[in-house]
Design an enzyme around this catalytic site. Structure first.
Site, PDB file in Angstrom:
ATOM      1  CB  CYS A 103      46.344 109.420 -70.380  1.00 28.73           C
ATOM      2  SG  CYS A 103      44.812 110.183 -70.959  1.00 28.73           S
TER       3      CYS A 103
ATOM      4  CG  HIS B   2      44.535 107.510 -66.327  1.00 30.87           C
ATOM      5  ND1 HIS B   2      44.794 106.159 -66.445  1.00 30.87           N
ATOM      6  CD2 HIS B   2      44.786 108.057 -67.559  1.00 30.87           C
ATOM      7  CE1 HIS B   2      45.188 105.883 -67.668  1.00 30.87           C
ATOM      8  NE2 HIS B   2      45.187 107.024 -68.380  1.00 30.87           N
TER       9      HIS B   2
END
Length: 205
Positions: A181, A165
């Site tokens: 992440c 992301h």
């Protein structure tokens, strides 16, 4: 001084100057001071370095063949050591290399093969149960916008809670800064978002 001697000296000067300029332009990565993340620095601060060949060699272009059998649906390789993401298009005409943020600790880092299962522009965010346990003061939900930890775009992986992301906090890129992440600059996740598809294969090493 004779005219021929003057001409010869002038040619030597110009040749030396051109060689100096050429060498400077040919090796900007070695000659220029750059800001890089130093994992040994106190508080994980960004430090200045000059002629740091170790960083140059780790953040380099790669061939897809040692990592994938093919590039069907495109291929994403995330190197958590050099903190770099590599992308190859299915027809191998497009290759991209992006700096990333990576997980804070080894226990938060997952490696192996997965794939993109969902693409979201303007993602919302909620902490995972383990995040909430570690940080009970965190909000239960953050809407899309400048305060959202997922930035402007997010790629869901087949592993629960794992994403590639963007981030609005550009200080995180190049650092160990995430809870699992992989983060990119918003401009670069937007580009990767446009290049990938549901089914794009992903490998984290």
């Amino acid at each position: 001084m004779t005219a021929s001697r003057t001409l010869l000296d002038r040619r030597r000067f110009l040749g030396t100057a051109a060689a100096t300029v050429g060498a400077t332009l040919a090796a900007p990565a070695l000659a220029q001071s750059q800001a890089v993340y130093d994992p040994t620095a106190e508080n994980h601060e960004t430090t200045e370095y000059t002629n740091d060949r170790r960083n140059i060699s780790s953040f380099r272009t790669l061939d897809w063949r040692p990592y994938f059998d093919n590039t069907a649906n495109g291929a994403v390789l995330v190197d958590t050591i050099s903190r770099a993401l590599h992308f190859w298009s299915e027809d191998q005409t497009v290759y991209k290399l992006y700096p990333t943020s990576v997980p804070l600790t080894a226990d938060l880092t997952r490696r192996g093969r997965t794939e993109i299962i969902k693409k979201v522009e303007g993602p919302t965010w909620s902490p995972t149960p383990s995040m909430k346990e570690r940080n009970p003061e965190w909000p239960d939900f953050v809407p899309a916008g400048p305060d959202n930890p997922l930035g402007t775009h997010a790629l869901w992986l087949s592993w629960q809670y794992y994403r590639i992301h963007g981030t609005h906090d550009t200080r995180k890129i190049g650092r160990k800064s995430s809870n699992g992440c992989i983060g990119l600059y918003n401009e670069q996740i937007a580009e990767l978002f446009s290049l990938t598809k549901v089914g794009t294969q992903v490998l984290l090493i």
